[in-house]
Write a protein that holds these residues in place. Structure first.
Motif, mmCIF file in Angstrom:
data_model
loop_
_atom_site.group_PDB
_atom_site.id
_atom_site.type_symbol
_atom_site.label_atom_id
_atom_site.label_comp_id
_atom_site.label_asym_id
_atom_site.label_seq_id
_atom_site.Cartn_x
_atom_site.Cartn_y
_atom_site.Cartn_z
ATOM 1 N N MET A 103 43.391 -13.380 7.408
ATOM 2 C CA MET A 103 44.367 -13.333 8.499
ATOM 3 C C MET A 103 45.031 -11.963 8.550
ATOM 4 S SD MET A 103 47.613 -15.826 9.242
ATOM 5 C CE MET A 103 48.750 -15.176 8.019
ATOM 6 N N LEU A 104 45.257 -11.492 9.759
ATOM 7 C CA LEU A 104 46.013 -10.252 9.930
ATOM 8 C C LEU A 104 47.414 -10.594 10.408
ATOM 9 C CD1 LEU A 104 46.369 -7.150 10.230
ATOM 10 C CD2 LEU A 104 45.482 -7.391 12.569
ATOM 11 N N THR A 105 48.420 -10.150 9.659
ATOM 12 C CA THR A 105 49.805 -10.280 10.098
ATOM 13 C C THR A 105 50.302 -8.879 10.444
ATOM 14 O OG1 THR A 105 50.144 -12.177 8.643
ATOM 15 C CG2 THR A 105 52.121 -11.050 9.441
ATOM 16 N N ILE A 106 50.805 -8.741 11.665
ATOM 17 C CA ILE A 106 51.159 -7.399 12.137
ATOM 18 C C ILE A 106 52.385 -7.465 13.041
ATOM 19 C CG2 ILE A 106 49.478 -7.615 14.053
ATOM 20 C CD1 ILE A 106 48.994 -4.547 13.735
ATOM 21 N N ALA A 134 39.247 -3.274 5.156
ATOM 22 C CA ALA A 134 40.091 -3.060 6.338
ATOM 23 C C ALA A 134 39.999 -4.223 7.323
ATOM 24 C CB ALA A 134 39.674 -1.767 7.040
ATOM 25 N N HIS A 135 41.057 -4.391 8.091
ATOM 26 C CA HIS A 135 41.019 -5.268 9.254
ATOM 27 C C HIS A 135 40.535 -4.415 10.423
ATOM 28 C CE1 HIS A 135 43.568 -8.404 7.312
ATOM 29 N NE2 HIS A 135 44.158 -7.366 6.754
ATOM 30 N N ARG A 151 41.919 -8.607 19.047
ATOM 31 C CA ARG A 151 41.292 -9.486 18.052
ATOM 32 C C ARG A 151 40.995 -8.697 16.774
ATOM 33 N NH1 ARG A 151 36.641 -12.139 21.813
ATOM 34 N NH2 ARG A 151 36.078 -13.282 19.914
ATOM 35 N N SER A 152 40.867 -9.417 15.680
ATOM 36 C CA SER A 152 40.683 -8.750 14.385
ATOM 37 C C SER A 152 39.525 -9.366 13.607
ATOM 38 C CB SER A 152 41.974 -8.849 13.571
ATOM 39 O OG SER A 152 41.821 -8.156 12.344
ATOM 40 N N GLU A 166 35.541 -13.161 12.254
ATOM 41 C CA GLU A 166 36.800 -13.038 13.006
ATOM 42 C C GLU A 166 37.910 -13.712 12.214
ATOM 43 O OE1 GLU A 166 36.718 -14.059 17.161
ATOM 44 O OE2 GLU A 166 38.740 -13.210 17.431
ATOM 45 N N GLU A 167 39.106 -13.183 12.337
ATOM 46 C CA GLU A 167 40.242 -13.754 11.614
ATOM 47 C C GLU A 167 41.409 -13.955 12.574
ATOM 48 O OE1 GLU A 167 41.271 -10.861 8.627
ATOM 49 O OE2 GLU A 167 41.741 -9.330 10.119
ATOM 50 N N GLU A 168 42.301 -14.822 12.173
ATOM 51 C CA GLU A 168 43.479 -15.118 12.982
ATOM 52 C C GLU A 168 44.424 -13.914 12.964
ATOM 53 O OE1 GLU A 168 47.135 -18.313 12.771
ATOM 54 O OE2 GLU A 168 45.276 -18.785 11.710
#
Lengths: 138, 90
Positions: free
Chosen positions: A1-4, A101-102, A117-118, A128-130
């Motif tokens: 998951m990517l949190t940004i 890396a994302h 999207r990431s 693909e990740e959330e």
């Protein structure tokens, strides 16, 4: 998951819009090992192309040295697609060289809506990740 | 004295995890051949039949060797070589 953080998403999207119809690219650096993107760095697309992107080799070296000095890494590597969906192309997959890396893809094909999207790209495999967008990491 | 070569994450499986390795040679091509003796497979990731692989950036003392003499670039003890995979795609 990517949190940004939302502000970083806005900066990435603004860069992609500004460079449209050419692809835009850059990174968001963060403390090494933190998985937290913090410092937005827009890069020039040395290819200046609507279908290809490549960091300028000297600009990349300068940034990578700088990240080394600051104990940072490229947490996010982003680029835009300007006529197709925000999904890694065959070239993106073949050239992905940062397994930690994302890989963020933004599509600017629609003037009003943006796709953000990431993905992880490891050994030619795309996952693909959330994406979780937060106001602040706090 | 030797030539220090900084290795990117994606190639560290060939250097036992080491971020930097040392080698010797009079040219960049010789240096890569020397490194390949201790780190088999490394040279193949950097060089193909035509020379330096596309989308692999090699810097000698912070200069892109493509603007120098590529694999023929002369190197000497005390030099620093950095390898970075290009960040690129379509």
């Amino acid at each position: 998951m990517l949190t940004i953080e939302r502000a970083l998403v806005d900066q990435i999207v603004a860069h992609a819009r500004a460079d449209h119809p050419d692809e835009a690219c850059g990174i968001v650096a963060g403390p090494a090992g933190s998985d937290r993107p913090v410092r937005f760095v827009a890069m020039m697309n040395a290819a200046r192309s609507p279908t290809f992107y490549e960091f300028d080799s000297m600009e990349q070296l300068k940034l990578w040295n700088e990240m080394d000095d600051r104990d940072e890494e490229a947490v996010v590597i982003y680029h835009s697609h300007t006529a197709t969906e925000a999904y890694p192309s065959r070239t993106d997959i073949a050239l992905a060289a940062e397994p930690g890396a994302h890989y963020v893809l933004v599509s600017t094909r629609d003037e009003d809506e943006v796709e953000f999207r990431s993905y992880r790209i490891v050994d030619g495999v795309v996952t693909e990740e959330e994406v979780t967008i937060v106001d602040s990491y706090a | 004295m030797a030539i220090e070569v900084r290795i990117p994450t994606i190639l560290r499986n060939l250097t036992g995890g080491d971020k930097a390795v040392e080698g010797k040679g009079g040219t960049l091509g010789e240096l890569f051949a020397d490194l390949d003796v201790r780190h088999p497979g490394l040279r193949d990731r950097l060089v193909d039949d035509k020379g330096l692989r596309k989308f692999v950036n090699v810097y000698l003392n912070d200069e892109d060797v493509r603007f120098l003499a590529g694999l023929e670039t002369e190197v000497a003890d005390g030099d620093n070589v950095t390898i970075l995979p290009a960040v690129a795609g379509g």
